[in-house]
Design an enzyme around this catalytic site. Structure first.
Site, PDB file in Angstrom:
ATOM      1  N   HIS A 107       5.134 -32.828 -78.873  1.00  0.00           N
ATOM      2  CA  HIS A 107       6.147 -32.708 -79.925  1.00  0.00           C
ATOM      3  C   HIS A 107       5.479 -32.353 -81.242  1.00  0.00           C
ATOM      4  O   HIS A 107       4.646 -33.089 -81.765  1.00  0.00           O
ATOM      5  CB  HIS A 107       6.936 -34.008 -80.067  1.00  0.00           C
ATOM      6  CG  HIS A 107       8.291 -33.797 -80.677  1.00  0.00           C
ATOM      7  ND1 HIS A 107       8.468 -33.458 -82.004  1.00  0.00           N
ATOM      8  CD2 HIS A 107       9.537 -33.840 -80.136  1.00  0.00           C
ATOM      9  CE1 HIS A 107       9.762 -33.323 -82.255  1.00  0.00           C
ATOM     10  NE2 HIS A 107      10.432 -33.547 -81.131  1.00  0.00           N
ATOM     11  N   ASN A 185      -3.569 -24.419 -60.046  1.00  0.00           N
ATOM     12  CA  ASN A 185      -2.363 -23.840 -60.620  1.00  0.00           C
ATOM     13  C   ASN A 185      -2.426 -22.326 -60.716  1.00  0.00           C
ATOM     14  O   ASN A 185      -1.393 -21.661 -60.655  1.00  0.00           O
ATOM     15  CB  ASN A 185      -2.080 -24.472 -61.993  1.00  0.00           C
ATOM     16  CG  ASN A 185      -1.392 -25.816 -61.871  1.00  0.00           C
ATOM     17  OD1 ASN A 185      -0.175 -25.890 -61.765  1.00  0.00           O
ATOM     18  ND2 ASN A 185      -2.190 -26.880 -61.869  1.00  0.00           N
TER      19      ASN A 185
END
Length: 551
Positions: A107, A185
């Site tokens: 955030h 990934n």
């Protein structure tokens, strides 16, 4: 599979209607949402359930090769920005080769550096996480700056800068794990893109429908006409090799037996000059076969940054290895040197090292000590963040000199230092700088002890008979940067628990006074560990921690 991305909505604070910019090589799952001024770099994977919402704080930057896993939320406050690596302002910056794992929250204002790992359900808010940090599960990072290369244990709550500055360093196994996640990934990204392309997936389906015994199979993948299989290496390792080559990195391999594994004394296999996945896999299989019954690890090298970007063990002592047609080479030698066979020099010389250093090497070898080398650039010299050069397994002076010259050549513009190691006591008995950033090869000191023996003088007017030139330089740089100095000490029993005691700030107005104060502390706490501390009085954080005396 369509990507769900939309423009930023008009609001009282912004009417830009900015839209996401997504690199064509990235994979963004259709069950994720990307809103507003968001840049997604090359080879990024965005997993299902991820929300990247630049509708309040903006813009966002997601660097290349980064993975955002299931349920990740990235959002930002309308107020507050961080400075990205391109010197521009961002609400959220996530660097390259980062892993933001399941259910994590970033955030803004927030910065996550290159090669960092943010664990499951961890939160980063109004904070900077430096390059190469490992943040484990359920951690809170708020209102602080985590220095590069730090490890945040699971469940930690880091809300003061003092807590952040005292975090432990990331270990090799932590870095290995983080690189492993990146490799996995990248393989998933390629697989998802292939699965969405009928031309890519059709041959694979046809091939798997057949029964076959060959160990080499051809598979069409994204942007590549053939795949490589191996008897000795798993698909994950092959994907890591491919990833390294695609990014322009070099590949190497090392081996070590079980006894030396504990000390980290790895030996290089034959250099790998391959430019294709198939050739690189063949070279790795050769190393595995030559060193069956040993540990073997794969590593990637950034030729520009002259640093390793991956280290992963691909064989353990109980692992099987395939056959091979060649052997790892013997240690390097140089015909211009001579030795009596036990490591002591008989007139050995060097084109880069002074005779004093060559003699010092000979004496260390004759005493049964091991030799190593380390390097560091000017920026990280202040923090004492040295990196090891290739391990030196040589037992003769000429071979060691050759290895030292190779380290100096590879790290031009860096500090390079010679290390003497007592293998029985497992401690350093010598640290001396043999090259400085200006290219000058520094004369070796005749010191025998890291802690208290005399050292070469510093390059400036302030000198010391108890402190090495390196420590004097660190004192000079700390004072020159406007920072304060302090000393901490601890006895051998409490060293294990990290229970250091402080002598308080050093009230010195000159380098000479500071050096005198540090020398006085060494004398006062003889027989203890002593470390030098540099403190930024404005940010109230440490900029240097360096042990300058050992028992």
């Amino acid at each position: 599979m369509a990507v769900r991305s939309t423009a930023a909505p008009p609001t009282p604070w912004s009417r830009s209607l900015a839209e996401p910019k997504i690199n064509e090589t990235a994979f963004v799952h259709s069950f994720s949402n990307i809103i507003g001024d968001v840049y997604i770099g090359a080879n990024v994977i965005v997993a299902p359930g991820t929300s990247i919402r630049a509708d309040e704080g903006t813009p966002f930057y997601i660097g290349e090769n980064t993975n955002l896993q299931d349920g990740v939320v990235i959002h930002g406050l309308e107020q507050g920005r961080v400075i990205g690596d391109d010197d521009q302002e961002y609400s959220v910056w996530v660097g390259k080769n980062a892993s933001i794992t399941h259910m994590a929250l970033i955030h803004g204002p927030a910065y996550v550096g290159d090669n960092s790992f943010i664990g499951f359900r961890s939160t980063v808010f109004n904070a900077r996480v430096g390059e190469g940090c490992i943040v484990m599960m359920h951690a809170l990072i708020q209102d602080v700056e985590i220095p590069p290369g730090k490890y945040v244990p699971s469940g930690s709550i880091i809300t003061t800068q003092q807590q952040a500055d005292r975090l432990p360093d990331v270990q090799d196994q932590d870095q290995e794990f983080a690189h492993h996640v990146i490799g996995i990934n990248q393989a998933l990204r390629a697989g998802y893109l292939c699965a969405a392309d009928s031309k890519c997936i059709a041959p694979i389906r046809a091939e798997t429908a057949k029964s076959y015994t060959s160990t080499k199979i051809n598979v069409i993948e994204v942007g590549r006409s053939s795949e490589v299989a191996s008897n000795s290496l798993g698909a994950e390792t092959i994907d890591q090799v491919r990833y390294l080559l695609e990014q322009g990195y070099k590949i190497g391999s090392e081996h070590v037996d079980q006894r030396r594994f504990r000390t980290g004394s790895w030996t290089s296999c034959k250099p790998i000059e391959a430019r294709t996945v198939r050739d690189a896999v063949a070279a790795l299989e050769a190393c595995l076969a030559d060193h069956s019954g040993e540990y073997v690890r794969l590593f990637g090298i950034d030729p520009k940054g002259k640093r390793r970007v991956l280290e992963t063990i691909i064989q353990r002592p109980d692992g099987a290895a395939g056959s091979t047609a060649f052997k790892a080479p013997a240690s390097r030698t140089n015909g211009s040197y001579s030795s009596n066979g036990n490591g002591y020099s008989n007139g050995a010389t060097s084109g880069k090292l002074p005779a004093e250093t060559v003699q010092q090497i000979s004496q260390l070898l004759a005493g049964g000590y091991k030799i190593g080398t380390e390097h560091v650039d000017e920026r990280r010299f202040r923090t004492g963040s040295w990196n090891s050069c290739k391990p030196i397994e040589a037992k003769t002076t000429n071979e060691v000199v050759s290895a030292l010259e190779e380290c100096i050549d590879t790290h031009q513009g860096d500090y390079v230092r010679l290390i003497g190691i007592d293998p029985k006591a497992k401690r350093r008995i010598l640290e001396t700088i043999i090259q400085r950033p200006n290219g000058q090869v520094a004369p070796a000191s005749t010191q025998k002890s890291v802690a208290s023996a005399p050292s070469a003088t510093a390059t400036a007017t302030a000198t010391s008979t108890r402190l090495s030139a390196e420590v004097v330089d660190q004192i000079r740089q700390v004072l020159g940067g406007g920072y304060k100095l302090s000393i901490e000490h601890v006895d051998q029993r409490r060293f294990r628990t990290g229970s250091w005691s402080s002598t308080g700030p050093i009230a010195a107005t000159s380098e000479r006074e500071a050096i005198a104060a540090v020398e006085a502390s060494l004398a006062e706490f003889a027989g203890e560990y002593v470390r030098l501390i540099g403190i930024d009085p404005k940010a109230k954080r440490r900029v240097l921690e360096a042990i300058i005396q050992r028992p």
